[in-house]
Design a protein around this motif. Structure first.
Motif, short mmCIF file in Angstrom:
data_model
loop_
_atom_site.label_atom_id
_atom_site.label_comp_id
_atom_site.label_asym_id
_atom_site.label_seq_id
_atom_site.Cartn_x
_atom_site.Cartn_y
_atom_site.Cartn_z
N LYS B 154 -36.28 -57.20 40.98
CA LYS B 154 -36.07 -55.77 40.68
C LYS B 154 -36.70 -54.90 41.77
N VAL B 155 -37.92 -55.29 42.17
CA VAL B 155 -38.63 -54.50 43.18
C VAL B 155 -37.88 -54.53 44.51
N VAL B 156 -37.35 -55.70 44.88
CA VAL B 156 -36.58 -55.80 46.13
C VAL B 156 -35.36 -54.87 46.06
N GLY B 157 -34.70 -54.87 44.90
CA GLY B 157 -33.54 -53.98 44.71
C GLY B 157 -33.92 -52.52 44.86
N LEU B 158 -35.05 -52.14 44.26
CA LEU B 158 -35.49 -50.74 44.33
C LEU B 158 -35.92 -50.37 45.75
N LEU B 159 -36.56 -51.30 46.44
CA LEU B 159 -36.96 -51.04 47.83
C LEU B 159 -35.71 -50.80 48.69
N LYS B 160 -34.70 -51.66 48.50
CA LYS B 160 -33.46 -51.50 49.28
C LYS B 160 -32.79 -50.18 48.95
N ASN B 161 -32.83 -49.81 47.67
CA ASN B 161 -32.25 -48.52 47.26
C ASN B 161 -32.96 -47.36 47.93
N ASN B 162 -34.25 -47.58 48.26
CA ASN B 162 -35.03 -46.53 48.92
C ASN B 162 -35.10 -46.72 50.43
N GLN B 163 -34.07 -47.39 50.96
CA GLN B 163 -33.90 -47.56 52.42
C GLN B 163 -35.03 -48.37 53.08
N ILE B 164 -35.72 -49.19 52.32
CA ILE B 164 -36.68 -50.12 52.95
C ILE B 164 -35.99 -51.47 53.01
N THR B 165 -35.57 -51.84 54.20
CA THR B 165 -34.81 -53.08 54.33
C THR B 165 -35.63 -54.20 54.96
N ASP B 166 -36.75 -53.83 55.60
CA ASP B 166 -37.61 -54.86 56.20
C ASP B 166 -38.56 -55.37 55.10
N ILE B 167 -38.07 -56.34 54.36
CA ILE B 167 -38.82 -56.85 53.21
C ILE B 167 -39.15 -58.32 53.43
#
Lengths: 164, 254
Positions: B154-167
């Motif tokens: 879920k957190v990875v999904g939310l990060l991607k939604n917030n334009q953080i792609t370097d995960i």
């Protein structure tokens, strides 16, 4: 259905083999199903080239969706995580899964070579989504109709929602 | 310009704070200027893990309310002189911080430091979104449990939604038990690069409780060094030396 065995150890050689096969059948007006069997697991870039070879000739069906000649269609390898919300405006072929909790807004044709578990909004009458496997996927159309569906190799479209 | 990295997880108790502290300290040992921001306002612990709780005079609240400058509130680490901590509220009823304040603080720090690590709170409420707002990269900490995996997803999904792609993922508390999920499961389900895998270690408990350093060249220390090297873009991978190789090295030295 015709099955072609392709040695893809050398990818450029494999592409020319496929192109040669297509050229031989260029005057064949009948619709044909072709099954390509590769000697090793194809890479995404190679897979894209194979698909492009087919698109260059005439309309093609991929997983029950018809693509007209020169349709611009991107191929992606991606996992769509829980919490992600994506809008698909253009046709796309995706190798990957959609996790439960992810939200997809579909305005066109999308093919998922993988498992789909999320919530899918079919935003217009041209929206359709194919997946190798749907597991308790929730579909919502623009009339607000909501359906839960599980099944394999299925094309869910706006019309399909009316029938179901 | 500093690299702004948020350390997050979704689920509590997976070791976010410990991972933040250890990576921060290791980066500082590599001569980088590092600031750790404790964004876990309600349940701040980063100061305890670093063993700095007695050194805190001012905190984030004092900076926001103008009672102290940012420089005054930063606490220098005992072991790594280029590591600083910006502590969270000290009082119990911590109100949610305005996201603009956090942005202003990070903008000020960005020119002076090489790395800003933000220790995010558990959960996906306002505190989480405040913590990720200014980050460009994210480290998601998870354990080999289904609940942790689900929350990390879920957190990875939310990060991607917030334009953080370097995960990147850090897998913590791995004890190779048959009851745990496997690393292969995590790779297959998450499809996110793994920065490091940390074993369940009693020593780390001691380091957390007493704010001490972990033993040099222990498995844990080596893995933290490898994680830091990866963050710094170094290709060097350190592996634990066997007793025999250490013995031969000592003989050659003498």
């Amino acid at each position: 259905m015709e099955t072609i065995l392709v040695d893809n150890e050398d990818e450029s050689l494999a592409i020319s083999t496929i192109n040669k096969y297509l050229e031989e059948r260029i005057f064949d007006k009948r619709k044909k199903e072709v099954c390509l069997v590769f000697s090793k697991k194809p890479t995404i870039s190679f897979f894209k080239l194979v698909l492009l070879s087919f698109y260059d000739y005439k309309s093609a069906y991929l997983k029950m969706i018809k693509y007209e000649k020169n349709t611009k269609c991107n191929l992606d390898r991606v996992i769509i995580h829980n919490g992600e919300e994506l809008v698909f405006e253009n046709p796309k072929i995706i190798v990957g899964n959609v996790h439960r909790g992810a939200v997809l807004h579909i305005k066109t044709n999308i093919v998922f070579i993988g498992e789909v578990k999320g919530i899918i909004f079919l935003d217009n009458d041209k929206s359709s989504i194919y997946a190798d496997k749907f597991t308790k996927a929730i579909f919502v159309d623009s009339y607000g109709r909501k359906k839960e569906f599980s099944g394999s190799n299925y094309l869910m479209s706006f019309e399909e929602m009316e029938v179901m | 310009m500093a690299r702004v990295i948020v350390v997050t997880s979704g689920k509590g108790g997976v070791g976010k704070t410990t991972v933040t502290a250890l990576i921060g300290r290791e980066l500082a040992k590599s001569e980088k200027k590092v600031v750790l921001i404790d964004a876990d306002l309600g349940l701040k612990n980063l100061d305890v893990v670093l063993g700095l709780e007695s050194r805190i005079v001012y905190d984030l609240e004092d900076v926001i309310k103008g009672r102290a400058t940012l420089r005054q509130a930063l606490v220098q680490d005992k072991f790594a002189p280029t590591l600083y901590l910006l502590p969270a509220w000290m009082r119990i009823n911590a109100p949610d911080i305005d996201e603009n304040y956090m942005s202003a603080i990070i903008n000020t720090l960005q020119n002076e430091y090489d790395f800003i690590l933000i220790d995010s709170p558990a959960g996906i409420e306002k505190g989480f979104f405040n913590a990720i707002k200014n980050a460009k990269e994210a480290i998601v900490v998870l354990t080999l449990d289904r609940t942790s995996l689900r929350d990390a997803d879920k957190v990875v999904g939310l990060l991607k939604n917030n334009q953080i792609t370097d995960i990147k993922l850090v897998i913590n508390k791995n004890n190779n038990a048959k009851t745990q999920l496997t690393i292969a499961d995590i790779k297959r389900i998450m499809d996110v690069p793994i920065l490091g895998i940390l074993k369940e270690d009693r020593e780390i408990q001691g380091a957390q409780n007493y704010g001490t350093l972990i033993s040099k060249n222990s498995d844990f220390d080596i893995e933290i060094k490898n994680i830091t090297n990866k963050l710094l873009g170094k290709e060097e991978v350190i592996s634990k030396k066997s007793f025999l190789s250490r013995f031969i090295k000592n003989i050659v030295k003498s």
